[in-house]
Scaffold this motif. Structure first.
Motif, PDB file in Angstrom:
ATOM      1  N   ALA A  53      16.479  23.886   1.422  1.00  0.00           N
ATOM      2  CA  ALA A  53      17.867  23.599   1.749  1.00  0.00           C
ATOM      3  C   ALA A  53      18.554  22.979   0.537  1.00  0.00           C
ATOM      4  O   ALA A  53      17.973  22.140  -0.159  1.00  0.00           O
ATOM      5  N   LEU A  54      19.784  23.391   0.299  1.00  0.00           N
ATOM      6  CA  LEU A  54      20.576  22.893  -0.824  1.00  0.00           C
ATOM      7  C   LEU A  54      21.847  22.261  -0.293  1.00  0.00           C
ATOM      8  O   LEU A  54      22.601  22.903   0.440  1.00  0.00           O
ATOM      9  N   SER A  55      22.084  21.005  -0.650  1.00  0.00           N
ATOM     10  CA  SER A  55      23.331  20.350  -0.257  1.00  0.00           C
ATOM     11  C   SER A  55      24.065  19.937  -1.520  1.00  0.00           C
ATOM     12  O   SER A  55      24.783  20.722  -2.123  1.00  0.00           O
ATOM     13  N   GLY A  56      23.853  18.713  -1.981  1.00  0.00           N
ATOM     14  CA  GLY A  56      24.483  18.313  -3.238  1.00  0.00           C
ATOM     15  C   GLY A  56      23.803  18.909  -4.460  1.00  0.00           C
ATOM     16  O   GLY A  56      24.417  19.104  -5.497  1.00  0.00           O
ATOM     17  N   GLY A  57      22.504  19.167  -4.341  1.00  0.00           N
ATOM     18  CA  GLY A  57      21.757  19.792  -5.429  1.00  0.00           C
ATOM     19  C   GLY A  57      21.294  18.847  -6.511  1.00  0.00           C
ATOM     20  O   GLY A  57      20.732  19.287  -7.517  1.00  0.00           O
ATOM     21  N   THR A  58      21.494  17.536  -6.327  1.00  0.00           N
ATOM     22  CA  THR A  58      21.153  16.600  -7.394  1.00  0.00           C
ATOM     23  C   THR A  58      19.648  16.453  -7.593  1.00  0.00           C
ATOM     24  O   THR A  58      19.207  15.925  -8.611  1.00  0.00           O
ATOM     25  N   ASP A  59      18.850  16.918  -6.628  1.00  0.00           N
ATOM     26  CA  ASP A  59      17.401  16.909  -6.782  1.00  0.00           C
ATOM     27  C   ASP A  59      16.852  18.325  -6.898  1.00  0.00           C
ATOM     28  O   ASP A  59      16.113  18.654  -7.831  1.00  0.00           O
ATOM     29  N   LEU A  60      17.225  19.207  -5.986  1.00  0.00           N
ATOM     30  CA  LEU A  60      16.630  20.534  -5.918  1.00  0.00           C
ATOM     31  C   LEU A  60      16.849  21.353  -7.190  1.00  0.00           C
ATOM     32  O   LEU A  60      15.922  22.005  -7.686  1.00  0.00           O
ATOM     33  N   ILE A  61      18.057  21.332  -7.723  1.00  0.00           N
ATOM     34  CA  ILE A  61      18.351  22.170  -8.888  1.00  0.00           C
ATOM     35  C   ILE A  61      17.450  21.820 -10.066  1.00  0.00           C
ATOM     36  O   ILE A  61      16.915  22.699 -10.749  1.00  0.00           O
ATOM     37  N   SER A  62      17.264  20.526 -10.310  1.00  0.00           N
ATOM     38  CA  SER A  62      16.407  20.131 -11.439  1.00  0.00           C
ATOM     39  C   SER A  62      14.964  20.535 -11.194  1.00  0.00           C
ATOM     40  O   SER A  62      14.256  20.948 -12.128  1.00  0.00           O
ATOM     41  N   ARG A  63      14.502  20.450  -9.954  1.00  0.00           N
ATOM     42  CA  ARG A  63      13.128  20.874  -9.659  1.00  0.00           C
ATOM     43  C   ARG A  63      12.956  22.378  -9.852  1.00  0.00           C
ATOM     44  O   ARG A  63      11.922  22.848 -10.326  1.00  0.00           O
ATOM     45  N   MET A  64      13.978  23.127  -9.491  1.00  0.00           N
ATOM     46  CA  MET A  64      13.908  24.580  -9.668  1.00  0.00           C
ATOM     47  C   MET A  64      13.941  24.955 -11.150  1.00  0.00           C
ATOM     48  O   MET A  64      13.232  25.860 -11.583  1.00  0.00           O
ATOM     49  N   LYS A  65      14.745  24.256 -11.923  1.00  0.00           N
ATOM     50  CA  LYS A  65      14.801  24.537 -13.365  1.00  0.00           C
ATOM     51  C   LYS A  65      13.468  24.260 -14.041  1.00  0.00           C
ATOM     52  O   LYS A  65      13.090  24.929 -15.008  1.00  0.00           O
ATOM     53  N   ASP A  66      12.750  23.255 -13.532  1.00  0.00           N
ATOM     54  CA  ASP A  66      11.461  22.889 -14.116  1.00  0.00           C
ATOM     55  C   ASP A  66      10.288  23.637 -13.469  1.00  0.00           C
ATOM     56  O   ASP A  66       9.126  23.365 -13.803  1.00  0.00           O
ATOM     57  N   TYR A  67      10.587  24.546 -12.534  1.00  0.00           N
ATOM     58  CA  TYR A  67       9.570  25.325 -11.830  1.00  0.00           C
ATOM     59  C   TYR A  67       8.607  24.440 -11.028  1.00  0.00           C
ATOM     60  O   TYR A  67       7.496  24.851 -10.717  1.00  0.00           O
ATOM     61  N   VAL A  68       9.052  23.234 -10.682  1.00  0.00           N
ATOM     62  CA  VAL A  68       8.275  22.407  -9.763  1.00  0.00           C
ATOM     63  C   VAL A  68       8.402  22.973  -8.352  1.00  0.00           C
ATOM     64  O   VAL A  68       7.457  22.953  -7.562  1.00  0.00           O
TER      65      VAL A  68
END
Length: 329
Positions: free
Chosen positions: A27-42
């Motif tokens: 789930a994506l809301s503000g993206g302040t956590d998820l986006i960085s994790r996706m960029k780092d392939y975590v």
């Protein structure tokens, strides 16, 4: 980042359907956590479900029984500005003010804060939630200065990252979760668990479930205090939030909850027992602060947190009754 399918539902029902679909979903809301994790392939989900268009998930509302309901999609900036939160839940408001920067608070949501993943640098660098390699704990043998001091017997040595969970648990708030099987309501502390393997998650939401709102009952005297490494944008090293039910000048019941010391928000039963039954004086707050570190087992580099726990517990208790002695002079 890895390519993914993107869904943008407009109702909670459609959001649940999208989250419950096949494949790995985030789930994506503000993206302040998820986006960085996706960029780092975590985190590499096959599907991302954007929740900001689900307007029913945002807002603050007072019910007829006096409880306050906060939608999981409520932005932190709106939470800070809300008059009900300002008047009744000072500890929650202050903890929210301390989150990130104005730019982050204008994007981040209360649900995103509650459900963010650990900030442990071993996890964020691809060594799994428990931070292991070849069956050995990199955390226990490495740089663990920001890790847990309670529940350190196992391999889950990260600290829970949600600073808003701490005042919400102190306020005895509940969380309502909607999924394919309907809605359920649990205490906020039951959103979290201690994982035993890298395959387990630290959050109790099942696949397809959506956090819709939190409900806060009437509060007693509530306060908070945190210590951070620098005053600029940073996470707290340790924070304490308290909620006191008074009988005259005496504490009849209370909750003392800590951040930054365990893989779950840590409720200190020893501090609560030490402050109950009498007034919140500086001496009694000091005694409760000392009691709060009973049972702690620091790792090799984070013993300094014992002093921070004592400072934050003492000051949070005194903050709740209006004695901010550290601001004098």
């Amino acid at each position: 980042m890895k390519a993914f399918a993107y869904y943008s539902p407009t109702t909670p029902e459609d959001a649940v359907k999208a989250l419950a679909g096949p494949g790995t979903v985030e789930a994506l809301s503000g993206g302040t956590d998820l986006i960085s994790r996706m960029k780092d392939y975590v985190t590499s989900p096959e599907k991302v479900v954007y929740l900001k268009d689900v307007k029913a998930l945002a807002g603050v509302e007072e019910k007829l029984d006096g409880q306050v309901v906060i939608g999981a999609g409520t932005r932190l900036a709106d939470l800070i500005a809300d008059p009900l939160v300002r008047q009744r839940y000072q500890a929650l408001r202050q903890a929210t003010v301390e989150v990130g920067t104005p730019q982050i608070r204008n994007m981040a949501t209360i649900g995103g804060n509650l459900l963010q993943r650990p900030r442990c640098w071993f996890f964020r660098n691809g060594f799994g939630l428990l931070g292991t390699k070849d069956g050995k704990s990199l955390v226990r043998e490495g740089d663990n200065r920001y890790h847990a001091i309670f529940l350190t017997e196992g391999d889950a040595l990260f600290v829970n990252p949600s600073s808003l969970a701490v005042p919400l648990i102190a306020l005895n708030a509940s969380a309502t979760i909607t999924g394919p099987g309907g809605a359920r309501t649990i205490p906020v502390e039951q959103l979290y668990r201690v994982p035993r393997t890298n395959e387990e998650r630290e959050l109790t939401l099942a696949p397809g479930e959506l956090l819709t709102h939190v409900t806060i009952p009437a509060a007693g005297k509530n306060g908070m205090y945190e210590v951070r490494q620098k005053q600029a944008h940073d996470w707290p090293l340790v924070m304490t939030s308290v909620n006191l039910k008074m009988n005259g000048d005496a504490v009849a019941d209370c909750r003392v909850v800590l951040y930054g010391v365990a893989p779950i928000p840590w409720r200190s039963a020893t501090a609560e027992a030490a402050i109950k039954g009498g007034p919140v004086t500086r001496d009694r707050a000091t005694a409760a602060a000392k009691a709060a570190i009973e049972g702690a087992k620091p790792l090799s580099m984070n013993g300094y947190k014992l002093a921070l726990v004592q400072t934050t517990v003492k000051r949070a208790l005194l903050d709740a009754v209006g004695d901010r002695y550290w601001q004098e002079g």
